[in-house]
Enzyme design. Structure first.
Site, PDB file in Angstrom:
ATOM      1  N   SER A  24      -6.797  -9.632   4.597  1.00 65.79           N
ATOM      2  CA  SER A  24      -7.347  -8.617   4.787  1.00 65.79           C
ATOM      3  C   SER A  24      -7.826  -7.647   6.145  1.00 65.79           C
ATOM      4  O   SER A  24      -9.022  -8.525   6.909  1.00 65.79           O
ATOM      5  CB  SER A  24      -8.582  -9.365   3.537  1.00 65.79           C
ATOM      6  N   HIS A  49      -3.854  -5.980   3.265  1.00 64.91           N
ATOM      7  CA  HIS A  49      -4.548  -5.947   2.897  1.00 64.91           C
ATOM      8  C   HIS A  49      -5.623  -4.618   3.293  1.00 64.91           C
ATOM      9  O   HIS A  49      -6.841  -5.007   4.018  1.00 64.91           O
ATOM     10  CB  HIS A  49      -5.053  -6.770   2.128  1.00 64.91           C
ATOM     11  N   ASP A  51      -9.076  -2.384   2.184  1.00 64.10           N
ATOM     12  CA  ASP A  51     -10.802  -2.981   0.474  1.00 64.10           C
ATOM     13  C   ASP A  51     -11.719  -1.595   1.475  1.00 64.10           C
ATOM     14  O   ASP A  51     -11.582  -1.130   1.852  1.00 64.10           O
ATOM     15  CB  ASP A  51     -11.088  -3.922   0.754  1.00 64.10           C
ATOM     16  N   MET A  53     -14.733   0.240  -0.654  1.00 64.30           N
ATOM     17  CA  MET A  53     -15.657   0.379  -1.143  1.00 64.30           C
ATOM     18  C   MET A  53     -16.642   1.698  -0.996  1.00 64.30           C
ATOM     19  O   MET A  53     -17.004   2.049  -0.212  1.00 64.30           O
ATOM     20  CB  MET A  53     -16.559  -0.606  -0.684  1.00 64.30           C
ATOM     21  N   MET A  84     -12.516  -0.212  -4.221  1.00 67.50           N
ATOM     22  CA  MET A  84     -12.894  -0.612  -5.648  1.00 67.50           C
ATOM     23  C   MET A  84     -14.111   0.376  -5.362  1.00 67.50           C
ATOM     24  O   MET A  84     -15.840   0.180  -4.707  1.00 67.50           O
ATOM     25  CB  MET A  84     -14.230  -1.792  -4.661  1.00 67.50           C
ATOM     26  N   MET A 180      -9.363 -11.136  -9.023  1.00 65.11           N
ATOM     27  CA  MET A 180     -10.366 -11.554  -7.311  1.00 65.11           C
ATOM     28  C   MET A 180     -11.024 -12.642  -7.582  1.00 65.11           C
ATOM     29  O   MET A 180     -11.746 -13.490  -8.740  1.00 65.11           O
ATOM     30  CB  MET A 180     -11.831 -10.281  -7.806  1.00 65.11           C
ATOM     31  N   GLY A 185     -17.058  -6.987  -2.861  1.00 67.50           N
ATOM     32  CA  GLY A 185     -17.795  -5.992  -2.173  1.00 67.50           C
ATOM     33  C   GLY A 185     -18.534  -6.481  -0.190  1.00 67.50           C
ATOM     34  O   GLY A 185     -18.585  -5.829   0.348  1.00 67.50           O
ATOM     35  N   PHE A 186     -17.853  -7.775  -0.341  1.00 67.80           N
ATOM     36  CA  PHE A 186     -18.471  -8.665   0.905  1.00 67.80           C
ATOM     37  C   PHE A 186     -16.763  -9.412   0.922  1.00 67.80           C
ATOM     38  O   PHE A 186     -16.548 -10.754  -0.195  1.00 67.80           O
ATOM     39  CB  PHE A 186     -18.967  -9.120   0.525  1.00 67.80           C
ATOM     40  N   GLY A 188     -16.276 -13.169   3.504  1.00 71.28           N
ATOM     41  CA  GLY A 188     -16.613 -14.700   3.195  1.00 71.28           C
ATOM     42  C   GLY A 188     -17.562 -15.209   2.450  1.00 71.28           C
ATOM     43  O   GLY A 188     -18.142 -16.216   2.527  1.00 71.28           O
ATOM     44  N   ASP A 215      -8.024 -12.802  -4.944  1.00 76.91           N
ATOM     45  CA  ASP A 215      -8.321 -12.380  -3.382  1.00 76.91           C
ATOM     46  C   ASP A 215      -9.893 -12.964  -3.190  1.00 76.91           C
ATOM     47  O   ASP A 215     -10.462 -12.052  -4.624  1.00 76.91           O
ATOM     48  CB  ASP A 215      -8.418 -10.391  -3.317  1.00 76.91           C
ATOM     49  N   GLY A 216     -10.735 -13.286  -2.200  1.00 78.48           N
ATOM     50  CA  GLY A 216     -11.283 -13.320  -2.150  1.00 78.48           C
ATOM     51  C   GLY A 216     -12.203 -15.627  -2.095  1.00 78.48           C
ATOM     52  O   GLY A 216     -11.590 -16.376  -3.114  1.00 78.48           O
ATOM     53  N   GLY A 237      -9.023 -12.633   4.368  1.00 78.78           N
ATOM     54  CA  GLY A 237      -9.595 -12.548   5.669  1.00 78.78           C
ATOM     55  C   GLY A 237     -10.534 -13.209   6.250  1.00 78.78           C
ATOM     56  O   GLY A 237      -9.452 -13.372   7.571  1.00 78.78           O
TER      57      GLY A 237
HETATM   58  C1  DX5 Z   1     -13.804  -8.374  -1.498  1.00 77.62           C
HETATM   59  C2  DX5 Z   1     -12.817  -8.101  -0.585  1.00 77.62           C
HETATM   60  C3  DX5 Z   1     -12.027  -9.464   0.029  1.00 77.62           C
HETATM   61  C4  DX5 Z   1     -12.210  -9.566   0.661  1.00 77.62           C
HETATM   62  C5  DX5 Z   1     -11.777 -11.069   1.088  1.00 77.62           C
HETATM   63  O1  DX5 Z   1     -14.576  -7.814  -2.221  1.00 77.62           O
HETATM   64  O2  DX5 Z   1     -11.929  -6.925  -1.707  1.00 77.62           O
HETATM   65  O3  DX5 Z   1     -10.055  -8.751   0.087  1.00 77.62           O
HETATM   66  O4  DX5 Z   1     -11.467  -8.548   2.452  1.00 77.62           O
HETATM   67  O5  DX5 Z   1     -11.887 -11.842   1.995  1.00 77.62           O
HETATM   68  P1  DX5 Z   1     -12.100 -12.935   1.903  1.00 77.62           P
HETATM   69  O6  DX5 Z   1     -11.380 -13.530   2.638  1.00 77.62           O
HETATM   70  O7  DX5 Z   1     -13.030 -13.066   3.956  1.00 77.62           O
HETATM   71  O8  DX5 Z   1     -13.455 -13.408   1.042  1.00 77.62           O
HETATM   72 ZN    ZN Z   2      -9.073  -6.625  -1.803  1.00 76.36          ZN
END
Ligand code: DX5
Ligand code: ZN
Length: 264
Positions: A24, A49, A51, A53, A84, A180, A185-186, A188, A215-216, A237
């Site tokens: 990501s 990937h 993202d 938002m 998103m 998810m 949204g974030f 980490g 994802d996440g 990510g």
């Molecule tokens: C969150 C995103 C993810 C995010 C994953 O809203 O959809 O793709 O970048 O990040 P990590 O792997 O750091 O949780």
């Molecule tokens: Zn994502």
């Protein structure tokens, strides 16, 4: 059961190549985007990937069309665009033109359009909601069809509080289901273990041609849980970009992903 035919050959090839890590870009060094992408290519990554938002569907902003275009100009990797957005359909065409191979939107965004005020984007969608919201099912099917018509692979995503069975009527229109494992949204955040059962459900009910993405919060530890539950697309990510050692991180994570469950 009808066979799934993606309208995007690149995405279809990726989905059929076994388990794949999709880094990501949210966690990359944007001041050195080209260098990071070249390093990912050298490491053997097959897809990225991205993202997107809007500050409405999720409480954050990321990047948009010009960044997708810029990425498309410097790489031939599969671009998996995760929208998103509160009004995703308004943007399918522009993201396809910008270079997306796969376009994924949220099932909750369509429910919010059809039944405003319930805030499904935060509360999630129960199975009973999907039957009771009039026009939710045909609207979601039509959105997935639009993506395929544009020549992109169609993806549907769900947030942690949404029941996985909500996606059942849409499976024959999807090339990718994105579970998810954090509230979107974030980057980490911590992995939500309830997503394990969702992956297992998809393994049972979705055609094997569909990418089963997670994802996440996917990292060295949670990756094994996802792999064993049947995930085939692992979005990562922080775990890839941390410590600025992209190649090393990717190679360790990819080795774990391809280990079988009971192998010592
Ligand atoms: C969150 C995103 C993810 C995010 C994953 O809203 O959809 O793709 O970048 O990040 P990590 O792997 O750091 O949780
Ligand atoms: Zn994502």
């Amino acid at each position: 059961m009808s066979l799934v035919h993606s309208s995007n050959i690149k995405f279809q090839t990726l989905a059929q190549s076994g388990r794949v890590i999709l880094p990501s870009l949210l966690a990359c060094n944007f001041a050195n985007l080209e260098r990071d992408i070249k390093e990912l290519e050298e490491a053997g990554v097959q897809g990225l990937h991205l993202d997107i938002m809007d500050g409405h569907f999720v409480p954050n902003l990321s990047f948009g069309i010009p960044v997708v275009e810029a990425v498309r100009k410097i790489t031939d990797l599969v671009l998996d665009v995760h929208l998103m957005l509160a009004n995703p359909e308004e943007y399918f065409e522009v993201f396809k033109k910008a270079g997306a191979d796969g376009i994924t939107f949220h099932v909750e965004s369509i429910a919010d359009l059809e039944s405003p005020g319930k805030n499904f984007a935060r509360n999630g969608l129960a199975h009973s909601d999907s039957d009771s919201i009039s026009n939710f099912i045909p609207h979601t099917i039509s959105a997935l069809q639009q993506i395929r018509k544009l020549g992109a692979a169609s993806g549907l995503s769900l947030i942690p509080p949404t029941d996985v069975t909500v996606v059942e009527p849409f499976l024959s229109y999807c090339d990718n289901v994105l579970v998810m494992s954090v509230m979107p949204g974030f980057g980490g955040q911590e992995f939500d273990p309830s997503s394990k059962a969702k992956l297992a459900w998809l393994k049972n009910f979705a055609s094997p041609e569909i990418l089963r993405s997670i994802d996440g919060g996917v990292n060295q530890k949670t990756l094994e849980v996802c792999r064993d539950a049947g995930a085939t697309g692992l979005v990562m990510g922080t775990a890839i970009f941390k410590n600025n050692q992209i190649k090393e991180q990717f190679s360790v994570l990819n080795a774990t992903l391809h280990k079988e469950r009971f192998q010592s």
